[in-house]
Design an enzyme around this catalytic site. Structure first.
Site, PDB file in Angstrom:
ATOM      1  N   GLU A   1      16.860  17.494 -95.589  1.00 25.73           N
ATOM      2  CA  GLU A   1      15.468  17.678 -95.433  1.00 25.73           C
ATOM      3  C   GLU A   1      15.063  16.664 -94.603  1.00 25.73           C
ATOM      4  O   GLU A   1      14.744  15.462 -95.003  1.00 25.73           O
ATOM      5  CB  GLU A   1      14.668  17.683 -96.813  1.00 25.73           C
ATOM      6  CG  GLU A   1      15.082  18.941 -97.661  1.00 25.73           C
ATOM      7  CD  GLU A   1      14.282  19.934 -97.638  1.00 25.73           C
ATOM      8  OE1 GLU A   1      13.481  19.924 -96.435  1.00 25.73           O
ATOM      9  OE2 GLU A   1      14.245  20.897 -98.330  1.00 25.73           O
TER      10      GLU A   1
ATOM     11  N   GLU B   1       7.963  24.682 -89.811  1.00 25.06           N
ATOM     12  CA  GLU B   1       9.173  24.217 -90.272  1.00 25.06           C
ATOM     13  C   GLU B   1      10.332  25.118 -89.357  1.00 25.06           C
ATOM     14  O   GLU B   1      11.347  24.616 -88.912  1.00 25.06           O
ATOM     15  CB  GLU B   1       9.421  24.385 -91.444  1.00 25.06           C
ATOM     16  CG  GLU B   1      10.800  23.915 -91.922  1.00 25.06           C
ATOM     17  CD  GLU B   1      11.123  24.181 -93.576  1.00 25.06           C
ATOM     18  OE1 GLU B   1      12.270  23.757 -93.865  1.00 25.06           O
ATOM     19  OE2 GLU B   1      10.206  24.570 -94.319  1.00 25.06           O
TER      20      GLU B   1
END
Length: 277
Positions: free
Chosen positions: A144, A23
């Site tokens: 997100e 990530e």
């Protein structure tokens, strides 16, 4: 407008992982594209980033820095993970804020613009008590951008054209929310260019032009350099009217091109074809 741009995680904190991706790396890639695209396209904007490389930085250090700088907006970039089956995009403001707050209005705008381009399932606008939303003194949003442990979302994250489209969605939202003026390059009228895909491979751009031609849409390939990388942009029209550009954009999307978007530029002295119909 002073934007504090925060690529989540970094250094010893890798964030979520899945499908060969970390990530922290995806967050940084998107954030750098947001910064570069924003600064290349608009005036009256300053950007400070919590990190521009793979370093460890605490949440407190990030919000303290944004607050001390006097940022007008805090934008935190993340990817999600859950169980491998969840997928899509969502964004967050702090849970104590009302739906009529300035922060919520900014969320409405950015959410709309990002979901136009990101090719992800829309999971909606949400609220949470995240540190960066709670401790920042300015309006703040946390996005997100897909689920890294979902194969479909992760496959998009591996595509440079998708990363750039996601960045462009954030930039478009910021430009509208803060009424940012397009860069002035020597005077002349404003152009709204419909970009039907942006690629690092010229062959991919040529295939897109051929596809559009089969759908009855004329386009051509232009190049733009962003941070040393040459992008081949497929342009499907340049208009003096935003409304007309939006109509062409919809035509392109109806032809099956989901990564199309509008860029605003200043007309130069070149003889570029302008459409006003």
């Amino acid at each position: 407008m002073k934007l504090y741009l925060d690529p989540g995680h970094g250094g010893t904190d890798g964030g979520a992982s899945g499908n060969g991706l970390l990530e922290k790396n995806v967050n940084l890639d998107i954030a750098l594209r947001i910064r570069n695209t924003l600064l290349n396209s608009y005036d009256n904007v300053e950007v400070r980033m919590s990190r521009t490389n793979d370093i460890t930085k605490s949440l407190k250090a990030r919000t303290d820095e944004a607050n001390a700088w006097g940022a007008d907006y805090y934008l935190s970039i993340h990817c999600n993970s859950f169980n491998g089956s969840a997928r899509g995009y969502e964004d967050y403001i702090h849970s104590n804020l009302s739906d009529s707050s300035l922060t919520a209005r900014y969320q409405d705008i950015l959410h709309t613009e990002i979901t136009k381009l990101n090719q992800l399932t829309n999971r909606g606008q949400k609220k949470a008590d995240f540190h960066v939303l709670r401790e920042s003194n300015m309006p703040a949003l946390l996005t997100e951008n897909g689920f890294i442990d979902n194969p479909n979302d992760a496959n998009l994250m591996k595509q440079t054209s998708w990363l750039q489209a996601v960045a462009q969605g954030h930039v478009n939202g910021l430009a509208i929310a803060f009424n940012l003026p397009p860069k002035q390059n020597g005077g002349g009228e404003i152009l709204y260019k419909v970009i039907a895909g942006s690629f690092t491979s010229r062959q991919n751009a040529e295939e897109r032009v051929a596809y559009l031609s089969r759908k009855g849409i004329d386009s051509f390939i232009g190049t733009v350099n962003i941070s040393g990388t040459t992008w081949y942009r497929v342009q499907a029209g340049a208009f003096s009217s935003r409304e007309n550009a939006e109509q062409r954009l919809q035509q392109v999307k109806n032809a099956g091109i989901t990564d199309a978007y509008i860029v605003t530029e200043q007309k130069t002295a070149s003889l570029e074809p302008i459409m006003s119909e």
